[in-house]
Design a protein around this motif. Structure first.
Motif, PDB file in Angstrom:
ATOM      1  N   HIS A  12      19.388   3.188   0.876  1.00 41.24           N
ATOM      2  CA  HIS A  12      18.426   2.194   0.358  1.00 41.24           C
ATOM      3  C   HIS A  12      18.429   0.873   1.349  1.00 41.24           C
ATOM      4  CE1 HIS A  12      15.650  -0.426  -1.699  1.00 41.24           C
ATOM      5  NE2 HIS A  12      16.694  -1.268  -1.827  1.00 41.24           N
ATOM      6  N   LEU A  13      19.582   0.579   1.658  1.00 42.04           N
ATOM      7  CA  LEU A  13      19.772  -0.721   2.386  1.00 42.04           C
ATOM      8  C   LEU A  13      19.489  -0.517   3.974  1.00 42.04           C
ATOM      9  CD1 LEU A  13      23.111  -2.393   0.959  1.00 42.04           C
ATOM     10  CD2 LEU A  13      20.912  -2.729   0.714  1.00 42.04           C
ATOM     11  N   VAL A  14      19.523   0.670   4.760  1.00 41.00           N
ATOM     12  CA  VAL A  14      19.203   0.867   5.646  1.00 41.00           C
ATOM     13  C   VAL A  14      17.603   0.879   5.903  1.00 41.00           C
ATOM     14  CG1 VAL A  14      19.025   2.832   7.408  1.00 41.00           C
ATOM     15  CG2 VAL A  14      21.344   2.447   6.339  1.00 41.00           C
ATOM     16  N   ARG A  15      16.806   1.323   4.737  1.00 36.54           N
ATOM     17  CA  ARG A  15      15.594   1.480   4.624  1.00 36.54           C
ATOM     18  C   ARG A  15      15.001   0.016   4.675  1.00 36.54           C
ATOM     19  NH1 ARG A  15      16.187   5.343   0.842  1.00 36.54           N
ATOM     20  NH2 ARG A  15      15.221   4.112  -0.588  1.00 36.54           N
ATOM     21  N   ALA A  16      15.628  -0.791   3.771  1.00 36.12           N
ATOM     22  CA  ALA A  16      15.269  -2.052   3.404  1.00 36.12           C
ATOM     23  C   ALA A  16      15.524  -3.009   4.859  1.00 36.12           C
ATOM     24  CB  ALA A  16      16.087  -2.750   2.424  1.00 36.12           C
ATOM     25  N   ASP A  17      16.411  -2.724   5.708  1.00 34.02           N
ATOM     26  CA  ASP A  17      16.669  -3.554   7.031  1.00 34.02           C
ATOM     27  C   ASP A  17      15.564  -3.182   7.599  1.00 34.02           C
ATOM     28  OD1 ASP A  17      18.905  -4.768   5.989  1.00 34.02           O
ATOM     29  OD2 ASP A  17      20.328  -3.295   6.987  1.00 34.02           O
ATOM     30  N   PHE A  18      15.416  -1.719   8.033  1.00 36.79           N
ATOM     31  CA  PHE A  18      14.205  -1.380   9.121  1.00 36.79           C
ATOM     32  C   PHE A  18      12.707  -1.901   8.303  1.00 36.79           C
ATOM     33  CE2 PHE A  18      16.794   2.129  10.670  1.00 36.79           C
ATOM     34  CZ  PHE A  18      16.641   1.834  11.956  1.00 36.79           C
ATOM     35  N   ARG A  19      12.481  -1.879   6.923  1.00 35.21           N
ATOM     36  CA  ARG A  19      11.373  -2.291   6.682  1.00 35.21           C
ATOM     37  C   ARG A  19      11.235  -3.859   6.854  1.00 35.21           C
ATOM     38  NH1 ARG A  19      12.287  -3.359   1.581  1.00 35.21           N
ATOM     39  NH2 ARG A  19      12.881  -1.159   1.078  1.00 35.21           N
ATOM     40  N   SER A  20      12.212  -4.677   6.848  1.00 36.82           N
ATOM     41  CA  SER A  20      12.297  -6.203   6.903  1.00 36.82           C
ATOM     42  C   SER A  20      11.906  -6.447   8.573  1.00 36.82           C
ATOM     43  CB  SER A  20      13.699  -6.721   6.541  1.00 36.82           C
ATOM     44  OG  SER A  20      13.450  -8.093   6.867  1.00 36.82           O
ATOM     45  N   LEU A  21      12.479  -5.670   9.293  1.00 36.21           N
ATOM     46  CA  LEU A  21      12.433  -5.775  10.867  1.00 36.21           C
ATOM     47  C   LEU A  21      11.016  -5.210  11.134  1.00 36.21           C
ATOM     48  CD1 LEU A  21      15.859  -4.346  12.233  1.00 36.21           C
ATOM     49  CD2 LEU A  21      14.916  -6.673  12.508  1.00 36.21           C
ATOM     50  N   LEU A  22      10.539  -4.440  10.735  1.00 38.16           N
ATOM     51  CA  LEU A  22       9.053  -4.016  11.076  1.00 38.16           C
ATOM     52  C   LEU A  22       7.917  -4.904  10.516  1.00 38.16           C
ATOM     53  CD1 LEU A  22       9.612   0.000  10.617  1.00 38.16           C
ATOM     54  CD2 LEU A  22       9.376  -1.288  12.937  1.00 38.16           C
ATOM     55  N   ARG A  23       8.086  -5.129   9.432  1.00 39.16           N
ATOM     56  CA  ARG A  23       7.199  -6.424   8.954  1.00 39.16           C
ATOM     57  C   ARG A  23       6.936  -7.593   9.651  1.00 39.16           C
ATOM     58  NH1 ARG A  23       7.978  -5.426   2.199  1.00 39.16           N
ATOM     59  NH2 ARG A  23       6.932  -3.362   2.159  1.00 39.16           N
ATOM     60  N   ARG A  24       7.851  -7.859  10.625  1.00 36.03           N
ATOM     61  CA  ARG A  24       7.802  -9.133  11.383  1.00 36.03           C
ATOM     62  C   ARG A  24       6.407  -8.915  12.383  1.00 36.03           C
ATOM     63  NH1 ARG A  24      14.004 -10.429  12.854  1.00 36.03           N
ATOM     64  NH2 ARG A  24      14.649 -10.717  10.693  1.00 36.03           N
ATOM     65  N   ASP A  25       6.134  -7.673  12.578  1.00 45.35           N
ATOM     66  CA  ASP A  25       4.919  -7.250  13.811  1.00 45.35           C
ATOM     67  C   ASP A  25       3.957  -7.027  12.573  1.00 45.35           C
ATOM     68  OD1 ASP A  25       3.286  -5.831  15.521  1.00 45.35           O
ATOM     69  OD2 ASP A  25       4.874  -5.690  16.675  1.00 45.35           O
ATOM     70  N   ARG A  26       2.776  -7.643  12.955  1.00 47.61           N
ATOM     71  CA  ARG A  26       1.635  -7.766  12.346  1.00 47.61           C
ATOM     72  C   ARG A  26       0.852  -6.563  12.561  1.00 47.61           C
ATOM     73  NH1 ARG A  26      -0.830 -13.862  13.261  1.00 47.61           N
ATOM     74  NH2 ARG A  26       0.926 -14.775  12.189  1.00 47.61           N
ATOM     75  N   GLU A  27       1.151  -5.634  13.680  1.00 43.89           N
ATOM     76  CA  GLU A  27       0.471  -4.493  13.909  1.00 43.89           C
ATOM     77  C   GLU A  27       1.173  -3.331  13.150  1.00 43.89           C
ATOM     78  OE1 GLU A  27      -0.743  -4.010  17.825  1.00 43.89           O
ATOM     79  OE2 GLU A  27      -1.445  -6.178  18.181  1.00 43.89           O
ATOM     80  N   ILE A  28       2.355  -3.307  12.731  1.00 40.77           N
ATOM     81  CA  ILE A  28       2.954  -2.580  11.852  1.00 40.77           C
ATOM     82  C   ILE A  28       2.756  -2.573  10.207  1.00 40.77           C
ATOM     83  CG2 ILE A  28       5.349  -1.242  11.646  1.00 40.77           C
ATOM     84  CD1 ILE A  28       5.819  -2.208  14.777  1.00 40.77           C
ATOM     85  N   VAL A  29       2.558  -1.355   9.702  1.00 39.39           N
ATOM     86  CA  VAL A  29       2.544  -1.426   8.303  1.00 39.39           C
ATOM     87  C   VAL A  29       3.409  -0.218   7.943  1.00 39.39           C
ATOM     88  CG1 VAL A  29       1.232  -1.155   6.430  1.00 39.39           C
ATOM     89  CG2 VAL A  29       0.078  -2.567   8.430  1.00 39.39           C
ATOM     90  N   VAL A  30       4.491  -0.543   7.212  1.00 44.32           N
ATOM     91  CA  VAL A  30       5.317   0.386   6.391  1.00 44.32           C
ATOM     92  C   VAL A  30       4.306   1.029   5.236  1.00 44.32           C
ATOM     93  CG1 VAL A  30       7.471   0.917   5.142  1.00 44.32           C
ATOM     94  CG2 VAL A  30       7.522  -0.827   7.150  1.00 44.32           C
ATOM     95  N   VAL A  31       4.140   2.321   5.218  1.00 39.64           N
ATOM     96  CA  VAL A  31       3.020   2.781   4.216  1.00 39.64           C
ATOM     97  C   VAL A  31       3.869   3.611   3.418  1.00 39.64           C
ATOM     98  CG1 VAL A  31       1.167   2.802   5.779  1.00 39.64           C
ATOM     99  CG2 VAL A  31       2.781   4.829   5.613  1.00 39.64           C
ATOM    100  N   GLY A  32       5.225   3.786   3.420  1.00 40.61           N
ATOM    101  CA  GLY A  32       6.028   4.557   2.439  1.00 40.61           C
ATOM    102  C   GLY A  32       7.468   4.897   2.963  1.00 40.61           C
ATOM    103  N   GLU A  33       8.211   5.081   1.901  1.00 37.48           N
ATOM    104  CA  GLU A  33       9.767   5.408   2.162  1.00 37.48           C
ATOM    105  C   GLU A  33      10.080   6.710   1.319  1.00 37.48           C
ATOM    106  OE1 GLU A  33      12.076   2.204   1.113  1.00 37.48           O
ATOM    107  OE2 GLU A  33      10.592   0.658   1.896  1.00 37.48           O
ATOM    108  N   ALA A  34      11.212   7.313   1.859  1.00 33.52           N
ATOM    109  CA  ALA A  34      11.574   8.524   1.366  1.00 33.52           C
ATOM    110  C   ALA A  34      13.256   8.531   1.543  1.00 33.52           C
ATOM    111  CB  ALA A  34      11.141   9.729   2.209  1.00 33.52           C
ATOM    112  N   SER A  35      13.815   9.017   0.492  1.00 31.75           N
ATOM    113  CA  SER A  35      15.127   9.174   0.570  1.00 31.75           C
ATOM    114  C   SER A  35      15.840  10.552   0.754  1.00 31.75           C
ATOM    115  CB  SER A  35      15.657   8.525  -0.875  1.00 31.75           C
ATOM    116  OG  SER A  35      15.223   9.208  -2.179  1.00 31.75           O
TER     117      SER A  35
END
Length: 61
Positions: A12-35
């Protein structure tokens, strides 16, 4: 142009870190996650993301 991304990692923490980094770019949208690998395949088929960021060293894959 917006780029849709699916995050797939068993930690979960790895996904959260990537989500946080990717959300900084307005052209990238995290549409889902899977474990799990199975969940990643199901979610990818459903959401049809442009990119899947996946941990390929997982024992189940």
């Amino acid at each position: 142009m917006t780029i849709s991304v699916l995050l797939a990692d068993d930690q979960h923490l790895v996904r959260a870190d990537f989500r946080s980094l990717l959300r900084r770019d307005r052209e990238i949208v995290v549409v889902g996650e899977a474990s799990t690998g199975d969940e990643a395949v199901r979610t990818a088929r459903q959401l049809r993301p442009d990119v899947i960021l996946m941990d390929t060293r997982r024992s189940e894959l």
